[in-house]
Design an enzyme around this catalytic site. Structure first.
Site, PDB file in Angstrom:
ATOM      1  N   HIS A 140      35.039  51.511  43.407  1.00 45.30           N
ATOM      2  CA  HIS A 140      35.482  52.272  42.253  1.00 45.30           C
ATOM      3  C   HIS A 140      35.271  51.438  41.006  1.00 45.30           C
ATOM      4  O   HIS A 140      35.158  50.225  41.088  1.00 45.30           O
ATOM      5  CB  HIS A 140      36.956  52.632  42.400  1.00 45.30           C
ATOM      6  CG  HIS A 140      37.252  53.386  43.646  1.00 45.30           C
ATOM      7  ND1 HIS A 140      36.942  54.704  43.805  1.00 45.30           N
ATOM      8  CD2 HIS A 140      37.801  52.986  44.814  1.00 45.30           C
ATOM      9  CE1 HIS A 140      37.307  55.094  45.017  1.00 45.30           C
ATOM     10  NE2 HIS A 140      37.835  54.066  45.651  1.00 45.30           N
ATOM     11  N   THR A 141      35.256  52.114  39.909  1.00 43.15           N
ATOM     12  CA  THR A 141      35.090  51.399  38.651  1.00 43.15           C
ATOM     13  C   THR A 141      36.144  50.319  38.535  1.00 43.15           C
ATOM     14  O   THR A 141      37.330  50.584  38.697  1.00 43.15           O
ATOM     15  CB  THR A 141      35.259  52.381  37.478  1.00 43.15           C
ATOM     16  OG1 THR A 141      34.458  53.520  37.737  1.00 43.15           O
ATOM     17  CG2 THR A 141      34.838  51.729  36.196  1.00 43.15           C
ATOM     18  N   GLN A 142      35.732  49.102  38.274  1.00 35.83           N
ATOM     19  CA  GLN A 142      36.675  47.994  38.270  1.00 35.83           C
ATOM     20  C   GLN A 142      37.069  47.559  36.873  1.00 35.83           C
ATOM     21  O   GLN A 142      37.855  46.645  36.726  1.00 35.83           O
ATOM     22  CB  GLN A 142      36.076  46.792  39.022  1.00 35.83           C
ATOM     23  CG  GLN A 142      35.771  47.076  40.476  1.00 35.83           C
ATOM     24  CD  GLN A 142      37.011  47.450  41.267  1.00 35.83           C
ATOM     25  OE1 GLN A 142      38.072  46.868  41.077  1.00 35.83           O
ATOM     26  NE2 GLN A 142      36.882  48.429  42.148  1.00 35.83           N
TER      27      GLN A 142
END
Lengths: 259, 274
Positions: A36-38
């Protein structure tokens, strides 16, 4: 087991972390882990909140930064929730928009019941806490620090929830840089019986300091007021900064070679 | 009601537009022992008649605490009632987990009603054979609801279900106008008197009835034997208490208690009436 509106599995299809929630199937060839977008993209900076005599005040600027660029200058970071609460957010703006979507659904649900029961600020705060903590446990957080201010039955409520699910209530709160610059000023000057004028003055003082010292902030603010009568979010306004320091008049004095 | 060719399946309509299986389920409620509920501006009281199947057995439990602010009393197939009370407890606890606040009573009642309705529209299910009186307090005040096997629900100031409930209802219909301003103790007394009407021949004792109270500032409590006995004993004296003396009751109800040792009406001297 219980419906809380977090049913992403149904909404996002295959983007959910299969590796964590479903059992591994060795017949299918090894998939790379779902990620997932971090990190956040478009972010808002500090939100300030204080209780005062008649209710609660929240303040935030209207900047949406894209990294070091101040890309958007009319982002509304204070949103009314129902009739007697306001949510302010710092962090990823798109996540804030998703959170307000969920809250709007909750408020609509209440409205459709038509039974006189309403979600109060404390319940909204608990809901947000569950939401944020739940996402954090799935390694897919809403990248926000949220401030929830409201009034219910004459009781003033001011709480914070952040992206890892830490939550607390206080008489004065702030997110981000506000914690370092505004909170000390609140600690010195906050009182239980601040009038509206005094509360706004205190907030404006802190907002100005943040404008001076926080590079992601801009000189365009909104203040939200919640009282027994309801919610009022001000029109955007600017403060008057003072750049009239002697050292700024002739900045290159004593710096040979500079221009 | 008599057997007919449309009453085998719950999913079969009769030509008269009735679902007989659902009506038979409501009969099961009418066969259960009586349950009474009433509410005032601040409290809701439930009272039940407890039947023991024999001298040797304990009586059936008909009152269940669902949450601190909600309790139910059931009439009919109490086994079905336990399943519903488990469902209700889960809903309350889930709501509490997310919102850290009590589930509004009306919403829970509607969820139970929708659950009951499902059983009236599936060929592989049967309706729940239990009627519930749901007593609870939320943001909008105290409430009393009835849940039917049909999936209907109603709100009441006072009601009774189960066998010989008509006798209790007649008492409630006579007295309901006084309930709103009643004190906690007065309300419990009315509940016991109503239940007494349903026990035609028997004496009211602590072993054949139960009482539960919930109020704006009081979590749901099921009266224990000692307090119940005090109320029952107090019934005889004040059975003839006329309206005027209710004021004295209200004054003494300032002390919130589970039926304090003053008893329910021992401070009130009943007027001599014929």
């Amino acid at each position: 087991m219980f419906a809380t509106g977090i049913a992403e599995e149904d909404r996002k299809g295959s983007y959910v972390d299969r590796s964590i929630s479903r059992p591994c199937n060795f017949e299918i060839s090894q998939q790379s882990p779902v990620t997932h977008t971090q990190y956040p993209y478009v972010t808002g900076t500090s939100v300030l909140g204080i209780k005062y005599k008649d209710g609660v005040l929240l303040a935030a600027d209207m900047a949406g930064s894209y990294g070091s660029t101040v890309r958007y200058k009319s982002i509304h970071r204070l949103k009314a929730v129902g009739s007697h609460a306001v949510l302010g957010a710092s962090g990823e703006i798109s996540d804030f928009q998703q959170v307000t979507q969920y809250l709007d659904e909750l408020v609509l649900n209440d409205y459709m019941w038509e039974d006189g029961n309403k979600l109060g600020p404390q319940e909204i705060h608990s809901y947000l806490n569950r939401l944020m903590y739940n996402k954090r446990n799935k390694f897919d957080p809403f990248w926000n620090s949220l401030v929830l201010g409201g009034v219910e039955n004459g009781q003033k409520y001011l709480g914070v929830v952040n992206m890892i699910g830490v939550h607390y209530k206080d008489n004065h709160v702030a997110t981000g840089f506000g914690n370092h610059l505004a909170r000390p000023m609140f600690r010195n000057e906050w009182r239980e019986d601040l009038t509206l004028e005094e509360g706004v003055k205190l907030l404006e003082k802190c907002l100005l300091v943040l404008f001076y010292r926080d590079r992601s902030s801009i000189n365009k603010f909104q203040i939200a007021k919640i009282t027994e009568e309801g919610v009022v979010i001000s029109e955007p306004f600017a403060l008057k900064p003072n750049w009239d320091f002697k050292a700024f008049h002739n900045p290159t004095l004593g710096a040979d070679g500079s221009w | 009601m008599f057997r007919n060719q449309y009453d085998t399946d719950v999913t079969t309509w009769s030509p008269a537009g009735r679902l007989h299986q659902v009506e038979y389920a409501m009969e099961a409620v009418k066969q259960g022992s009586a349950v009474v509920g009433l509410r005032s501006k601040t409290h809701v009281v439930l009272a039940t008649v407890n039947k023991a199947s024999s001298e040797l057995s304990s009586f059936q439990r008909k009152i269940f605490k669902i949450d601190d602010h909600i309790g139910i009393a059931m009439a009919g197939l109490t086994a079905d009632g336990r399943i519903l009370s488990r469902y209700m407890r889960l809903e309350c606890i889930n709501h509490n987990f997310v919102y850290e606040s009590p589930l509004p009573v009306g919403r829970l009642v509607l969820q139970v009603a929708d659950k009951a309705q499902v059983c009236t529209q599936r060929s592989w299910k049967r309706p729940y054979g239990v009627g519930l009186l749901v007593a609870g307090v939320d943001q909008t005040g105290p409430h009393l609801y009835q849940n039917c096997p049909s999936g209907n629900y109603f709100e009441y100031i006072a009601f009774a279900i189960g066998s010989r409930s008509q006798a209790a209802k007649t008492y409630l219909e006579r007295k309901y106008e006084t309930f709103s301003e009643s004190s906690r103790e007065g309300l419990i007394r009315h509940a016991l008197l109503a239940v007494k009407e349903s026990l035609q021949d028997e004496e009211l004792t602590t072993s054949n009835c139960s009482v539960a109270v919930v109020g704006v500032d009081e979590s749901l409590t099921i009266l224990d034997a000692r307090n119940l006995k005090l109320f029952i004993d107090g019934l005889d004296e004040s059975a003839s208490v006329p309206a005027e003396d209710k004021q004295a009751d209200e004054d003494e109800s300032k002390e919130q208690g589970l039926g304090t040792s003053d008893g329910s009406g021992s401070d009130v001297v009943p007027m001599e009436t014929s």
